[in-house]
Motif scaffolding. Structure first.
Motif, short mmCIF file in Angstrom:
data_model
loop_
_atom_site.label_atom_id
_atom_site.label_comp_id
_atom_site.label_asym_id
_atom_site.label_seq_id
_atom_site.Cartn_x
_atom_site.Cartn_y
_atom_site.Cartn_z
N VAL A 171 0.71 -1.36 -0.13
CA VAL A 171 0.05 0.02 0.00
C VAL A 171 0.72 1.28 -0.04
CG1 VAL A 171 -1.55 1.29 1.44
CG2 VAL A 171 -2.02 -0.94 1.01
N PRO A 172 1.75 1.48 0.75
CA PRO A 172 2.56 2.79 0.97
C PRO A 172 2.92 3.28 -0.38
CG PRO A 172 3.15 1.38 2.71
CD PRO A 172 2.35 0.66 2.01
N PRO A 173 3.75 2.46 -1.35
CA PRO A 173 4.35 2.81 -2.49
C PRO A 173 3.16 3.35 -3.40
CG PRO A 173 5.31 0.66 -1.92
CD PRO A 173 4.20 0.68 -0.97
N VAL A 198 -1.39 -5.48 10.22
CA VAL A 198 -0.22 -6.44 10.15
C VAL A 198 1.02 -5.87 9.98
CG1 VAL A 198 0.91 -8.04 8.22
CG2 VAL A 198 -1.72 -8.13 8.53
N MET A 199 0.93 -4.66 9.27
CA MET A 199 2.17 -3.81 9.20
C MET A 199 2.46 -2.85 10.18
SD MET A 199 3.38 -5.59 6.77
CE MET A 199 4.95 -4.66 6.20
N GLY A 200 1.39 -2.26 10.81
CA GLY A 200 1.51 -1.30 11.64
C GLY A 200 1.35 -0.12 11.03
N THR A 201 1.83 1.16 11.66
CA THR A 201 1.38 2.55 11.10
C THR A 201 2.81 3.37 10.89
OG1 THR A 201 1.08 3.40 13.39
CG2 THR A 201 -0.89 2.88 12.28
N GLY A 202 4.03 2.38 11.04
CA GLY A 202 5.31 3.17 11.13
C GLY A 202 5.69 3.60 9.89
N GLU A 203 5.00 3.36 8.65
CA GLU A 203 5.48 3.65 7.31
C GLU A 203 4.82 5.13 6.69
OE1 GLU A 203 6.11 0.11 4.57
OE2 GLU A 203 4.62 -0.49 5.85
N GLU A 206 5.85 9.45 7.32
CA GLU A 206 6.97 10.25 6.35
C GLU A 206 6.08 10.79 5.34
OE1 GLU A 206 9.33 10.73 3.16
OE2 GLU A 206 7.96 8.98 3.48
N LEU A 207 5.19 9.58 4.79
CA LEU A 207 4.30 9.89 3.54
C LEU A 207 3.28 11.25 4.07
CD1 LEU A 207 3.40 6.24 2.58
CD2 LEU A 207 4.48 7.97 1.19
N ALA A 208 2.74 11.08 5.03
CA ALA A 208 1.79 12.44 5.57
C ALA A 208 2.48 13.75 5.48
CB ALA A 208 1.35 11.88 6.78
N GLU A 209 3.93 13.74 6.28
CA GLU A 209 4.77 14.72 6.04
C GLU A 209 5.15 15.36 4.85
OE1 GLU A 209 5.09 16.87 8.81
OE2 GLU A 209 6.76 18.24 7.60
N ARG A 210 5.48 14.33 4.01
CA ARG A 210 6.14 14.73 2.70
C ARG A 210 5.23 15.18 1.64
NH1 ARG A 210 8.21 10.76 -1.59
NH2 ARG A 210 8.08 9.13 0.26
N PHE A 211 3.72 14.77 1.75
CA PHE A 211 3.00 15.17 0.80
C PHE A 211 1.78 16.01 1.55
CE2 PHE A 211 4.52 11.08 -1.21
CZ PHE A 211 4.80 11.70 -2.30
N ARG A 212 2.10 16.35 2.87
CA ARG A 212 1.19 17.22 3.54
C ARG A 212 -0.04 16.69 3.51
NH1 ARG A 212 4.15 21.16 5.47
NH2 ARG A 212 2.37 22.47 5.81
N VAL A 213 -0.61 15.34 3.56
CA VAL A 213 -1.80 14.64 3.58
C VAL A 213 -2.25 14.21 5.11
CG1 VAL A 213 -1.73 14.52 1.19
CG2 VAL A 213 -1.03 12.98 2.40
N PRO A 214 -3.34 14.45 5.46
CA PRO A 214 -3.67 13.44 6.66
C PRO A 214 -4.06 11.98 6.27
CG PRO A 214 -5.29 15.46 6.46
CD PRO A 214 -4.42 15.44 5.17
N ILE A 215 -3.64 11.15 7.14
CA ILE A 215 -3.52 9.73 6.94
C ILE A 215 -4.40 9.48 8.04
CG2 ILE A 215 -2.70 7.40 6.27
CD1 ILE A 215 -0.39 8.94 4.92
N VAL A 216 -5.66 8.68 8.01
CA VAL A 216 -6.35 8.07 9.08
C VAL A 216 -6.79 6.95 8.88
CG1 VAL A 216 -8.52 8.28 10.36
CG2 VAL A 216 -7.35 10.55 9.35
N VAL A 217 -6.15 5.96 9.75
CA VAL A 217 -6.32 4.57 9.74
C VAL A 217 -7.57 4.04 10.04
CG1 VAL A 217 -5.67 2.31 10.64
CG2 VAL A 217 -3.98 4.10 10.34
N THR A 218 -8.30 3.55 9.25
CA THR A 218 -9.87 3.36 9.05
C THR A 218 -10.43 1.96 9.13
OG1 THR A 218 -10.16 5.62 8.30
CG2 THR A 218 -12.09 4.23 8.22
N GLY A 219 -11.52 1.58 9.81
CA GLY A 219 -11.84 0.22 9.69
C GLY A 219 -13.21 -0.04 8.65
N PRO A 253 0.34 0.28 16.78
CA PRO A 253 1.46 0.86 16.03
C PRO A 253 2.46 0.00 15.43
CG PRO A 253 1.04 2.29 18.00
CD PRO A 253 0.36 0.85 18.33
N GLU A 254 2.86 -1.12 16.08
CA GLU A 254 4.03 -2.01 15.64
C GLU A 254 3.27 -3.28 14.66
OE1 GLU A 254 2.78 -1.83 18.86
OE2 GLU A 254 2.56 -3.71 19.73
#
Length: 412
Positions: A171-173, A198-203, A206-219, A253-254
């Protein structure tokens, strides 16, 4: 039902909607990443209940939909070989390759079997030591751990007649590729909760900061979606761009350290083609060198197959959020679940399938004009007539339609 009903409560949904309406002051475009989230949104009419300023763009997070055509053709080739038992989840059997699908291979005598777990395929390999058994391993970070475990078990048990045809994506790429697109309109993401479990939120920071977009983990339940939208809109209105976990009951988170360790052992990152999108660097997994002998692509020498996508299918634009499914000229006419042009119309998580199941009867004028065009096209090309079987439509309430199937799938 525990953990389901409380996340479909109409009163709580109305309160969340009131909060969203009160917070919005200008237009925002949000992308829900996962196809499961798309089906919840369309099935429950959530997009129709949101303020006009909030647009939900459907993302590429359907594992069946993004599996490239050339991988489907490799599967068809392997499944057609004598002595092969080809195992797959049911969704993949209707996905069109070049001129045919796995159902047709089975009708032609191929031994194609639907399984419910990759471990079922491993058991079949144990029961048929004189046959080659191949499992079609597709999907995101969510389906990769059991596939990795199966290859690990095959190696540990010395089962040599089992192999995996791999098409795993990350997903991140994909988020990065979407944000780099010159046509990108996305201003925030509803991240896929099961991937993060599975992967946590650690990736994501950096994406949120670089592209200045909110990312909300959602069910995936209606209240999950509304809460994800609410938190995203609040960030956008405040000018913030952070990672927020709105699915804490499932995501740490992990992530899942045991699953991540198994993935790191069995797979390695590679460039991967996404159907309708193209190659995204470092966006997939393949078997690592230690497990390369279980790679079906090499075992059956099908790595050289190259295929072009059909020009009439616009699923790539749908997967990038550039086109709504019903805006495609072929939607519901020459392209239906019975006569699909692309995987987005076949998969139970596909955006086109969601619109076909829950929205196509809401578009009578568009459908009428398209039906006429389709009839003309069918008469000229011999394409089968569109499916006219009535299907449930969405109701514009946050509660589920009582007559709608719990697990809607056009693949039956």
């Amino acid at each position: 039902m525990k953990y389901i009903d409380e996340f479909q409560d109409p009163d709580l949904a109305r309160r969340l909607l009131d909060d969203i309406h009160a917070a919005v002051t200008r237009p925002w475009a949000l992308m829900e990443v996962c196809g499961g989230q798309t089906h919840t949104i369309i099935r429950h009419g959530i997009d129709q209940l949101l303020p006009d300023q909030v647009e939900l763009i459907h993302g590429p997070g359907c594992p069946v939909c993004v599996t490239p055509l050339e991988v489907i053709d490799k599967a068809l080739e392997v499944a057609s070989r004598p002595g092969v038992i080809f195992c797959s989840f049911g969704d993949m059997l209707r996905v069109p390759g070049t001129g045919r699908d796995l159902f047709q291979v089975r009708s032609e005598g191929g031994d194609v079997r639907v399984v419910y777990s990759p471990l079922d395929a491993l058991k079949i390999a144990q029961q048929n030591p004189d046959r080659e058994v191949v499992f079609f391993g597709i999907g995101f970070e969510t389906t990769a751990p059991p596939n990795a475990m199966t290859v690990y078990q095959a190696r540990k048990l010395g089962i040599r007649n089992f192999s995996l045809l791999v098409s795993h994506v990350l997903v991140p790429p994909a988020i990065e590729a979407i944000m780099r697109s010159p046509n990108c309109r996305v201003q925030a993401f509803l991240a896929a909760g099961h991937v993060c479990s599975v992967m946590g939120t650690g990736e994501y920071p950096e994406l949120a900061e670089r592209f200045r977009v909110p990312i909300v983990v959602t069910g995936f339940e209606p209240l999950d979606i509304l809460e994800g939208v609410r938190r995203t809109v609040l960030q956008l209105e405040r000018g913030e761009h952070t990672v927020d976990n709105a699915y804490a009951r499932a995501v740490r988170p992990e992530g899942n350290p045991a699953a991540r360790a198994m993935l790191a052992d069995v797979f390695e990152v590679t460039d991967r083609a996404w159907r309708g999108i193209g190659v995204i660097p470092a966006s997939g997994w393949r078997l690592s060198e230690r497990y390369r002998e279980y790679d079906a692509e090499h075992r059956f020498s099908v790595s050289g197959i190259r295929t072009l996508e059909p020009a009439e299918c616009r699923s790539g634009e749908v997967l990038q959020g550039l086109l709504k499914p019903h805006e495609c000229e072929a939607f519901g006419t020459v392209c239906t679940p019975r006569t699909p042009l692309g995987a987005t119309m076949v998969s139970s998580e596909g955006a086109c399938a969601a619109y076909y199941l829950y929205r196509r009867l809401d578009l009578p004028a568009a459908a009428a004009s398209k039906t006429a065009a389709a009839a003309e096209h069918a008469g000229a090309s011999g394409t089968p007539a569109p499916d006219s079987t009535p299907v449930p439509t969405a109701t514009a309430t946050a509660a589920p339609a009582p007559h709608a199937p719990r697990e809607a799938s056009p693949v039956v």
